[in-house]
Design an enzyme around this catalytic site. Structure first.
Site, PDB file in Angstrom:
ATOM      1  N   ALA A 238       0.859  -1.205   0.000  1.00 21.68           N
ATOM      2  CA  ALA A 238       0.000   0.000   0.000  1.00 21.68           C
ATOM      3  C   ALA A 238       0.889   1.248   0.000  1.00 21.68           C
ATOM      4  CB  ALA A 238      -0.943  -0.042   1.192  1.00 21.68           C
ATOM      5  N   ARG A 239       1.317   1.689   1.170  1.00 24.15           N
ATOM      6  CA  ARG A 239       2.208   2.832   1.265  1.00 24.15           C
ATOM      7  C   ARG A 239       3.159   2.627   2.432  1.00 24.15           C
ATOM      8  NH1 ARG A 239       1.155   3.818  -3.199  1.00 24.15           N
ATOM      9  NH2 ARG A 239       0.359   5.738  -4.121  1.00 24.15           N
ATOM     10  N   ASP A 263       6.632  -3.979  -0.817  1.00 22.82           N
ATOM     11  CA  ASP A 263       6.715  -3.292  -2.117  1.00 22.82           C
ATOM     12  C   ASP A 263       6.897  -1.791  -1.931  1.00 22.82           C
ATOM     13  OD1 ASP A 263       6.376  -2.988  -5.007  1.00 22.82           O
ATOM     14  OD2 ASP A 263       4.359  -2.239  -4.587  1.00 22.82           O
ATOM     15  N   GLU A 268      11.342   6.414  -0.566  1.00 21.61           N
ATOM     16  CA  GLU A 268      11.557   5.768  -1.876  1.00 21.61           C
ATOM     17  C   GLU A 268      12.172   6.782  -2.828  1.00 21.61           C
ATOM     18  OE1 GLU A 268       7.860   4.127  -3.250  1.00 21.61           O
ATOM     19  OE2 GLU A 268       7.541   2.989  -1.409  1.00 21.61           O
ATOM     20  N   HIS A 286       8.550  -0.944  -5.381  1.00 16.25           N
ATOM     21  CA  HIS A 286       7.269  -0.262  -5.655  1.00 16.25           C
ATOM     22  C   HIS A 286       6.806  -0.522  -7.096  1.00 16.25           C
ATOM     23  CE1 HIS A 286       4.499   3.283  -4.441  1.00 16.25           C
ATOM     24  NE2 HIS A 286       3.879   2.427  -5.233  1.00 16.25           N
ATOM     25  N   SER A 289       1.796  -1.835  -9.907  1.00 17.74           N
ATOM     26  CA  SER A 289       1.045  -1.679 -11.161  1.00 17.74           C
ATOM     27  C   SER A 289       1.923  -1.937 -12.390  1.00 17.74           C
ATOM     28  CB  SER A 289       0.486  -0.254 -11.244  1.00 17.74           C
ATOM     29  OG  SER A 289       1.549   0.685 -11.290  1.00 17.74           O
TER      30      SER A 289
HETATM   31  C1  GLV Z   1       0.787   3.151  -6.975  1.00 18.53           C
HETATM   32  O1  GLV Z   1       1.367   3.117  -5.940  1.00 18.53           O
HETATM   33  C2  GLV Z   1      -0.260   4.075  -7.307  1.00 18.53           C
HETATM   34  O2  GLV Z   1      -0.665   4.866  -6.451  1.00 18.53           O
HETATM   35  O3  GLV Z   1      -0.714   4.043  -8.449  1.00 18.53           O
END
Ligand code: GLV
Length: 321
Positions: A238-239, A263, A268, A286, A289
């Site tokens: 997530a974050r 991730d 970062e 990260h 996606s």
């Molecule tokens: C990925 O971390 C996004 O926010 O798209």
């Protein structure tokens, strides 16, 4: 005349091809730009629109410096904590994100983290690359079974629900904590905990899918890790700022956690290298996606938002209304 667009970061070729066809854009394939580069490019080209990603902090300061020609800023991400939505709203600037299109891939990657952490993927890969020559006994190098385990999900939104759908395929028992209980058709039999604290002792594996914000910053602190059962596995796609990383490192090195799959990180890309020294952590830069299909879909969705606004229509994915 085609609308003028600036793209502040490298993007996939299929998205660049659409930009070439539909926009007047000096670098349709995108460039890695600083805030100053972005302002200069928008100003020099009298740009109508900006396509950005989360690498660009789109705060009040840069919003105040935007030339008046800019009618929309579309981020290629679902997360939007890099955008000062209130400042954009105050200026009347539509800002949009790309929800939905990255749900599946982020959930897939979450499952990769779950499987890799539980089944020691990092260590097994290392053994093979070092030239595996000794077979292991039945009691050596054992991981944890994933199928049938209790999976705790913090945040049962789009991505959390997609993770739960995958977990049902693994016969897992799903527990979740969320600001409110979801209707049965979204719960699919998952057990709701109004209190995150009360859910933690029941989780063999915990995965975070909560939104990043002041109310969730550092939510996984030492106290929360200590409430997980000994030997639990922790996953975060997530974050990074949901986690107190010192507390996570302590839980991993003390053996309280069996493993983690990560991730996302507080800082970062300059993540805390202490994670890289631990064998029981599976690390990803990260990339939730990061598939051809999803990155193309995100780019197209951002362009759809831009085209809608430039055509005088409402944005598809507005961040304010
Ligand atoms: C990925 O971390 C996004 O926010 O798209």
């Amino acid at each position: 005349m085609k609308p003028r667009l600036i793209v502040s970061r490298q993007i996939p070729p299929a998205v660049a091809a659409r930009i070439r066809a539909e926009f007047d854009c000096p670098w349709p394939e995108g460039r890695d730009m600083t805030a100053d580069d972005v302002i200069a490019a928008l100003t020099q080209t009298n740009a109508d629109a900006l396509m950005l990603t989360s690498h660009l902090k789109f705060g009040a300061e840069i919003i105040a410096r935007l030339p008046a020609t800019v009618k929309i800023a579309a981020t290629c991400s679902v997360g939007f904590e890099h955008i000062d939505v209130a400042a954009a709203k105050a200026r009347g600037l539509p800002v949009t994100n790309t929800p939905d299109v990255l749900t599946d891939c982020t959930a897939d990657l979450t499952f990769m983290l779950i499987l890799a952490a539980c089944r020691r993927a990092h260590e097994y890969d290392g053994i093979m690359r070092a030239g595996w020559r000794r077979g292991y006994g039945l009691g050596e190098m054992l991981g944890l079974k994933v199928s049938g385990k209790r999976l705790g999900i913090l945040g049962l939104g789009r991505i959390g629900q997609a993770v739960a759908a995958r977990a049902r395929g693994f016969g897992m028992q799903i527990l979740y904590s969320h600001p409110r209980r979801l209707p049965p058709e979204q719960e699919h039999g998952a057990t709701y905990f109004a209190s995150f604290d009360e859910m933690l002792p029941h989780c063999d594996i915990l995965t975070l899918h909560a939104r990043s914000g002041p109310e969730t910053a550092g939510i996984m602190d030492a106290g929360k890790f200590s409430r997980l059962p000994k030997g639990a596995v922790f996953v975060n796609a997530a974050r990074g700022n949901l986690v107190d990383e010192d507390a996570l490192l302590a839980a991993l090195t003390s053996g309280h956690l069996f493993a983690a799959g990560l991730d996302v990180f507080n800082n970062e890309p300059a993540f805390d290298l202490r994670f890289a020294a631990l064998d029981n952590v599976f690390l990803v830069p990260h990339m939730g996606s990061a598939t051809v299909e999803t990155r193309n879909a995100m780019g197209m969705r951002a362009l759809d938002n831009i085209q809608a606004v430039l055509a005088g229509k409402p944005p598809i994915d507005p961040l304010w209304s």
